[in-house]
Design a protein around this motif. Sequence first.
Motif, PDB file in Angstrom:
ATOM      1  N   ASP A  80       0.845  -1.200   0.000  1.00  0.00           N
ATOM      2  CA  ASP A  80       0.000   0.000   0.000  1.00  0.00           C
ATOM      3  C   ASP A  80       0.885   1.257   0.000  1.00  0.00           C
ATOM      4  O   ASP A  80       1.608   1.529   0.956  1.00  0.00           O
ATOM      5  N   ARG A  81       0.807   2.023  -1.080  1.00  0.00           N
ATOM      6  CA  ARG A  81       1.657   3.212  -1.226  1.00  0.00           C
ATOM      7  C   ARG A  81       1.449   4.202  -0.074  1.00  0.00           C
ATOM      8  O   ARG A  81       2.410   4.810   0.430  1.00  0.00           O
ATOM      9  N   GLN A  82       0.220   4.344   0.382  1.00  0.00           N
ATOM     10  CA  GLN A  82      -0.071   5.279   1.482  1.00  0.00           C
ATOM     11  C   GLN A  82       0.650   4.855   2.764  1.00  0.00           C
ATOM     12  O   GLN A  82       1.190   5.687   3.493  1.00  0.00           O
ATOM     13  N   ARG A  84       3.373   3.074   2.871  1.00  0.00           N
ATOM     14  CA  ARG A  84       4.808   3.315   2.667  1.00  0.00           C
ATOM     15  C   ARG A  84       5.146   4.781   2.923  1.00  0.00           C
ATOM     16  O   ARG A  84       6.157   5.096   3.545  1.00  0.00           O
ATOM     17  N   GLU A  85       4.297   5.681   2.443  1.00  0.00           N
ATOM     18  CA  GLU A  85       4.545   7.114   2.666  1.00  0.00           C
ATOM     19  C   GLU A  85       4.492   7.456   4.154  1.00  0.00           C
ATOM     20  O   GLU A  85       5.321   8.225   4.658  1.00  0.00           O
ATOM     21  N   SER A 132       8.256  -2.778  -3.522  1.00  0.00           N
ATOM     22  CA  SER A 132       7.747  -1.784  -2.564  1.00  0.00           C
ATOM     23  C   SER A 132       8.876  -1.232  -1.695  1.00  0.00           C
ATOM     24  O   SER A 132       8.932  -0.030  -1.413  1.00  0.00           O
ATOM     25  N   ASP A 135      10.709   1.344  -3.632  1.00  0.00           N
ATOM     26  CA  ASP A 135       9.976   2.617  -3.674  1.00  0.00           C
ATOM     27  C   ASP A 135      10.211   3.399  -2.377  1.00  0.00           C
ATOM     28  O   ASP A 135      10.488   4.601  -2.397  1.00  0.00           O
ATOM     29  N   SER A 136      10.129   2.701  -1.239  1.00  0.00           N
ATOM     30  CA  SER A 136      10.373   3.348   0.056  1.00  0.00           C
ATOM     31  C   SER A 136      11.814   3.840   0.163  1.00  0.00           C
ATOM     32  O   SER A 136      12.073   4.921   0.707  1.00  0.00           O
TER      33      SER A 136
END
Length: 263
Positions: A80-82, A84-85, A132, A135-136
Amino acid sequence: MNRYPFRLGTSSYIIPDDILPNVRYLAGKVEDIELVLFESDEFSNLPSPEVIRELVALAGEHGLTYSVHLPLDVYLGSPDRQERERSVGKCRRIIELTEALPKSVFVMHFEAGKGVDINAFSDEERQLFVESLGDSARMLLDGCGHPPEMFCAENLNYPFEIVWPVVEKFGFSVTLDVGHLEYYGFPTAEYLQRYLSRTKVLHMHGTTEGRDHNSLAYMRPEALDMVVEALRKAEGEPKVFTLEIFSEADFLSSCEALERFRG
């Protein structure tokens, strides 16, 4: 104080008190202190600016560095990108908070979510986990002001080779947790051979009654011998040897277990 082929360290939770009294207690006994920082709705141990200033002063006085353990409730490998942010944001806040401290490393866990068993992943889930994490990693390093080698990925309860491509691609270092290797049954000798050259900090603790993070008195003597011998032969700067334990009794008996390696 440098009597060993490593820089001796331990956690900031040896006596039952806050970070500052622990650092005062440990100053002169160790060369590095692992700060385990966390923040939740119920409880936070994040140091105030005044405490940070005092930690800087104590470090200067006693030749200390701090290894900063980034929060445990971050999921840099979440699909989940959210999430990770949110996780990267928590890490960045700790990085900024500890900016003034003389640091050896930032320690980080590569996890996918609370209670998620990475060992049970399908090939597709494993691939997504690694993507993922990448990305992080990009978000974490972007403008953070620290080189990637300051960030050390720690081996947990799954084979470290799963995340090694991320470590290699982004230039991260390694936190080799020997206590975890022994606890989960991974081949300590192989991990030392494979990853020690990229390792900046080792986490050392024994297992008793089915629990880890106990005194080194409970680590297999063969494993302890192997680690210290490998550190004697290691090239470059001495690595940090963190007794990742959480009581005075465990600290004192761990130091006793290390007496035979004094040189």
